[in-house]
Design an enzyme around this catalytic site. Structure first.
Site, PDB file in Angstrom:
ATOM      1  N   GLY A 214       0.820  -1.205   0.000  1.00 39.53           N
ATOM      2  CA  GLY A 214       0.000   0.000   0.000  1.00 39.53           C
ATOM      3  C   GLY A 214       0.851   1.251   0.000  1.00 39.53           C
ATOM      4  O   GLY A 214       1.937   1.279  -0.593  1.00 39.53           O
TER       5      GLY A 214
ATOM      6  N   GLU B 273       5.604  -3.315   0.664  1.00 41.58           N
ATOM      7  CA  GLU B 273       5.727  -2.904  -0.734  1.00 41.58           C
ATOM      8  C   GLU B 273       4.921  -1.630  -0.868  1.00 41.58           C
ATOM      9  O   GLU B 273       3.700  -1.653  -0.811  1.00 41.58           O
ATOM     10  CB  GLU B 273       5.227  -4.010  -1.674  1.00 41.58           C
ATOM     11  CG  GLU B 273       5.719  -3.855  -3.110  1.00 41.58           C
ATOM     12  CD  GLU B 273       4.963  -2.771  -3.860  1.00 41.58           C
ATOM     13  OE1 GLU B 273       5.466  -1.627  -3.921  1.00 41.58           O
ATOM     14  OE2 GLU B 273       3.884  -3.065  -4.368  1.00 41.58           O
ATOM     15  N   LEU B 274       5.629  -0.490  -1.046  1.00 42.98           N
ATOM     16  CA  LEU B 274       5.008   0.814  -0.842  1.00 42.98           C
ATOM     17  C   LEU B 274       5.032   1.705  -2.072  1.00 42.98           C
ATOM     18  O   LEU B 274       4.886   2.919  -1.968  1.00 42.98           O
ATOM     19  CB  LEU B 274       5.690   1.527   0.337  1.00 42.98           C
ATOM     20  CG  LEU B 274       5.741   0.727   1.642  1.00 42.98           C
ATOM     21  CD1 LEU B 274       6.414   1.540   2.730  1.00 42.98           C
ATOM     22  CD2 LEU B 274       4.347   0.296   2.085  1.00 42.98           C
TER      23      LEU B 274
ATOM     24  N   CYS C  71       2.068   0.351  -8.949  1.00 42.40           N
ATOM     25  CA  CYS C  71       3.262   0.783  -8.216  1.00 42.40           C
ATOM     26  C   CYS C  71       4.463   0.979  -9.132  1.00 42.40           C
ATOM     27  O   CYS C  71       5.371   1.749  -8.813  1.00 42.40           O
ATOM     28  CB  CYS C  71       3.620  -0.251  -7.146  1.00 42.40           C
ATOM     29  SG  CYS C  71       2.376  -0.400  -5.855  1.00 42.40           S
TER      30      CYS C  71
ATOM     31  N   GLU D 187       4.473   9.825  -5.769  1.00 46.87           N
ATOM     32  CA  GLU D 187       3.910   8.761  -6.604  1.00 46.87           C
ATOM     33  C   GLU D 187       2.597   9.237  -7.201  1.00 46.87           C
ATOM     34  O   GLU D 187       1.622   9.466  -6.474  1.00 46.87           O
ATOM     35  CB  GLU D 187       3.696   7.496  -5.780  1.00 46.87           C
ATOM     36  CG  GLU D 187       3.126   6.349  -6.592  1.00 46.87           C
ATOM     37  CD  GLU D 187       2.944   5.078  -5.770  1.00 46.87           C
ATOM     38  OE1 GLU D 187       3.050   3.985  -6.356  1.00 46.87           O
ATOM     39  OE2 GLU D 187       2.700   5.179  -4.556  1.00 46.87           O
TER      40      GLU D 187
END
Length: 476
Positions: free
Chosen positions: A229, A248-249, A284, A378
C-alpha cells in the site's frame, strides 16, 4: 452487476452480518454489490483460530498443500470470466486488463503449487577441525506460524495471491484484510479455499476498514505482517513489534531511453504508453518519469503524444477501452491538482490534463520542475513526464534523484550502459530494454528507500514465511 451479498470468511467458513459494506461500480458509481462486515469479536476469533491452526498447518504435508493450490488453479480457471467481470466492476479495470490479472492469479497459484514441494534445506560440513570429526549439520525450513496480510485496491486478485498462495505453500495460517474499495476478488478466493481440505482456522478474510485493522498489525500472536500500500506502511512497521514485516510501498518509476534507440522508437513508445497508462496508471511500477537522450527526445515526444491521444477512454466493460476510471474521484482530483500545480510552476502539458469525475485524461508533460509533486511523489494515475538528458551519467543521476526506488527501466543497445544502470540505479530491480512495469510472478519484487522493505515473488515470500531450523548430528 454482481448479484449477491458476499460473506466474509472466519476460520475457513463464510459468515454473514447485519452490517454490510457497499461496493460500487467504479465507472457508473452505482452500488454493484455488498459484502458482510465483521465486528471486533470476529477479528479476535480469526486470530485465535489462526493460532490454533498453526500446528495442524505445520503438519499439513507438502503434497497436501500442493493439492490445495492445484485445486485453486483449476477452480480459478473455471471461473475466469466471473473473476474478470468482478474485477472490472469493483476496480474499474478495463476488461482486457482484468482478464490479464486473472491469468496472473492463476499463474501465481500454479507457481506456489510447484514451490510447495521444493522447500528444501541443506547439508552443512561441520568437520572444520579434528575436534569436529563426526559432526554433521542439516537445515530445514519450518513455517513461522500465524501471519497477517493487508492488500490494496489496484490488483485485488494478484496482490492477494502473492500473499495467500505462498502462505499455503509454506504452511502458515493467515488472516487477510483486503482493500475495502475492492474486496470481492479476495472473497471469491476465500470461496474457493473453503472448498479445500485446509485445516480449520487456516484462513480468515476480514472485510475491515483501516480503522479496525490494528490487531492485524499489533497483535504479537502474528509472526509476520505483509503490507502492500502507501507510505502508511512505515507507521505500521513501527507498530508491529517483534514480528517480521514486509512492505511494498510503491514508487515513481523512471525509464531511460538511450541515444541508440532511434531505429526502435515505435516499439519503445508502444511499451512506454502501456506502462504509463494501463489500468489508468494505478500501478506501483507504472511509468511516471521518462528520460530520453537529447538526440532522440523530440522524435520520441512526437510519437508519444500521438500514441497517447489515440487511447480510447470510457466504460471499462467495453473491450475497446484502454483507459478506465481511477478508483474514486478523490484520487483523480488529487492527481489533477498536481498536474495543474506543475503547469503553474512552468510545466507544459503536451496532451491530456482534463478531468471529469474520476475519469482523468492520459496526460503527458515536460518541463516539470524537480520539486513538483508530480515529479517527487507517486502519481498513481494516468500521468507521465518527459525530460531530456545528455549523458548516461546525467540519466542515472536523474533517476536516482527520488525518494523512491522500486523498479526502473532502460532501453539501450549498450551492454556497458545496461550494466551501469544495474550497478548504479538505486532500485529494487532494473529492467533492460523494457519498461519498469514488467513483472513476472516468480521474480523477487520489492524496493529500497521509501518503496519498501523486503521482497515478494512466490519463493521469496515463502522464505519470509519460514525460518531455518538446524540439526547437528554426531556419529556414533
Amino acid at each position: 452487476m454482481l448479484d449477491k451479498t458476499y460473506p466474509y470468511y472466519l476460520a475457513n467458513r463464510p459468515q454473514s452480518s447485519k452490517e454490510t459494506l457497499e461496493v460500487r461500480d467504479k465507472y457508473s458509481g452505482k452500488v454493484a454489490t455488498r459484502v458482510a462486515v465483521p465486528d471486533a469479536k470476529a477479528t479476535e476469533k480469526a486470530i485465535a483460530a489462526a493460532v490454533e491452526a498453526a500446528a495442524p498447518m505445520r503438519a499439513f504435508r507438502p503434497w497436501a498443500r500442493q493439492a490445495v493450490l492445484q485445486h485453486c488453479v483449476a477452480r480459478f480457471s473455471e471461473r475466469r470470466d466471473e473473476l474478470a467481470e468482478a474485477l472490472c466492476i469493483e476496480a474499474g479495470k478495463p476488461i482486457r486488463d482484468a482478464a490479464g490479472e486473472v491469468t496472473r492469479l492463476i499463474e501465481t497459484f500454479r507457481i506456489a503449487a510447484e514451490e510447495s514441494v521444493r522447500i528444501d534445506g541443506e547439508t552443512i560440513n561441520l568437520e572444520l577441525a579434528a575436534r569436529l570429526d563426526g559432526y554433521h549439520g542439516y537445515t530445514r525450513r519450518v513455517p513461522l506460524g500465524p501471519v497477517s496480510f493487508i492488500t490494496p485496491f489496484n490488483f485485488p486478485l494478484n496482490l492477494v495471491a502473492h500473499k495467500v498462495a505462498p502462505a499455503i505453500a509454506a504452511g502458515c495460517p493467515f488472516v487477510l484484510k483486503p482493500s475495502e474499495k475492492t474486496p470481492v476478488g479476495a472473497l471469491i478466493i476465500g470461496e474457493v479455499l473453503a472448498e479445500t481440505d485446509l485445516p480449520k482456522g487456516a484462513f480468515s478474510i476480514l472485510t475491515l476498514d483501516g480503522r479496525h485493522a490494528a490487531p492485524l498489525v499489533e497483535d504479537e500472536r502474528f509472526k509476520l505482517l505483509s503490507f502492500t500500500g502507501g507510505q502508511v506502511g512505515w507507521e505500521l512497521k513501527a507498530r508491529a513489534g517483534r514480528k517480521k514485516v514486509v512492505l511494498e510501498l510503491g514508487g515513481n518509476a523512471a525509464c531511460i531511453v538511450d541515444a541508440d534507440q532511434g531505429p526502435r522508437l515505435d516499439r519503445v513508445v508502444e511499451r512506454l504508453v502501456f506502462g504509463a497508462f494501463y489500468q489508468s496508471g494505478q500501478s506501483c511500477i507504472g511509468v511516471q518519469r521518462i528520460y530520453a537522450h537529447a538526440g532522440v527526445y523530440d522524435a520520441l515526444k512526437k510519437k508519444l503524444v500521438a500514441a497517447t491521444k489515440k487511447l480510447k477512454a470510457g466504460d471499462p466493460k467495453d473491450k475497446g477501452v484502454f483507459l478506465g476510471p481511477m478508483i474514486d474521484e478523490a484520487a483523480a482530483e488529487r492527481l489533477h491538482g498536481w498536474i495543474l500545480e506543475a503547469k503553474r510552476a512552468g510545466g507544459k502539458i503536451l496532451c491530456g490534463g482534463r478531468r471529469t469525475g474520476n475519469m482523468l485524461e492520459a496526460t503527458l508533460m515536460e518541463n516539470v520542475p524537480a520539486d513538483a509533486k508530480a515529479n517527487r511523489l507517486e502519481a498513481f494515475g494516468p500521468f507521465a513526464l518527459l525530460a531530456p538528458f545528455d549523458t548516461i551519467d546525467d540519466a542515472i543521476a536523474m533517476v536516482n534523484d527520488s525518494d523512491y526506488g522500486l523498479q526502473a527501466g532502460i532501453f539501450t543497445d549498450s551492454l556497458g550502459h545496461a550494466m551501469r544502470a544495474w550497478n548504479e540505479l538505486e532500485q529494487g530491480g532494473v529492467i533492460v530494454n523494457d519498461i519498469p512495469s514488467f513483472r513476472v510472478d516468480n521474480m523477487p519484487y520489492g524496493g529500497v528507500k521509501l518503496s519498501g522493505f523486503g521482497r515478494e515473488g512466490v519463493r521469496y515470500a515463502i522464505e519470509d514465511m519460514t525460518e531455518i531450523r538446524l540439526m547437528v548430528m554426531r556419529e556414533g
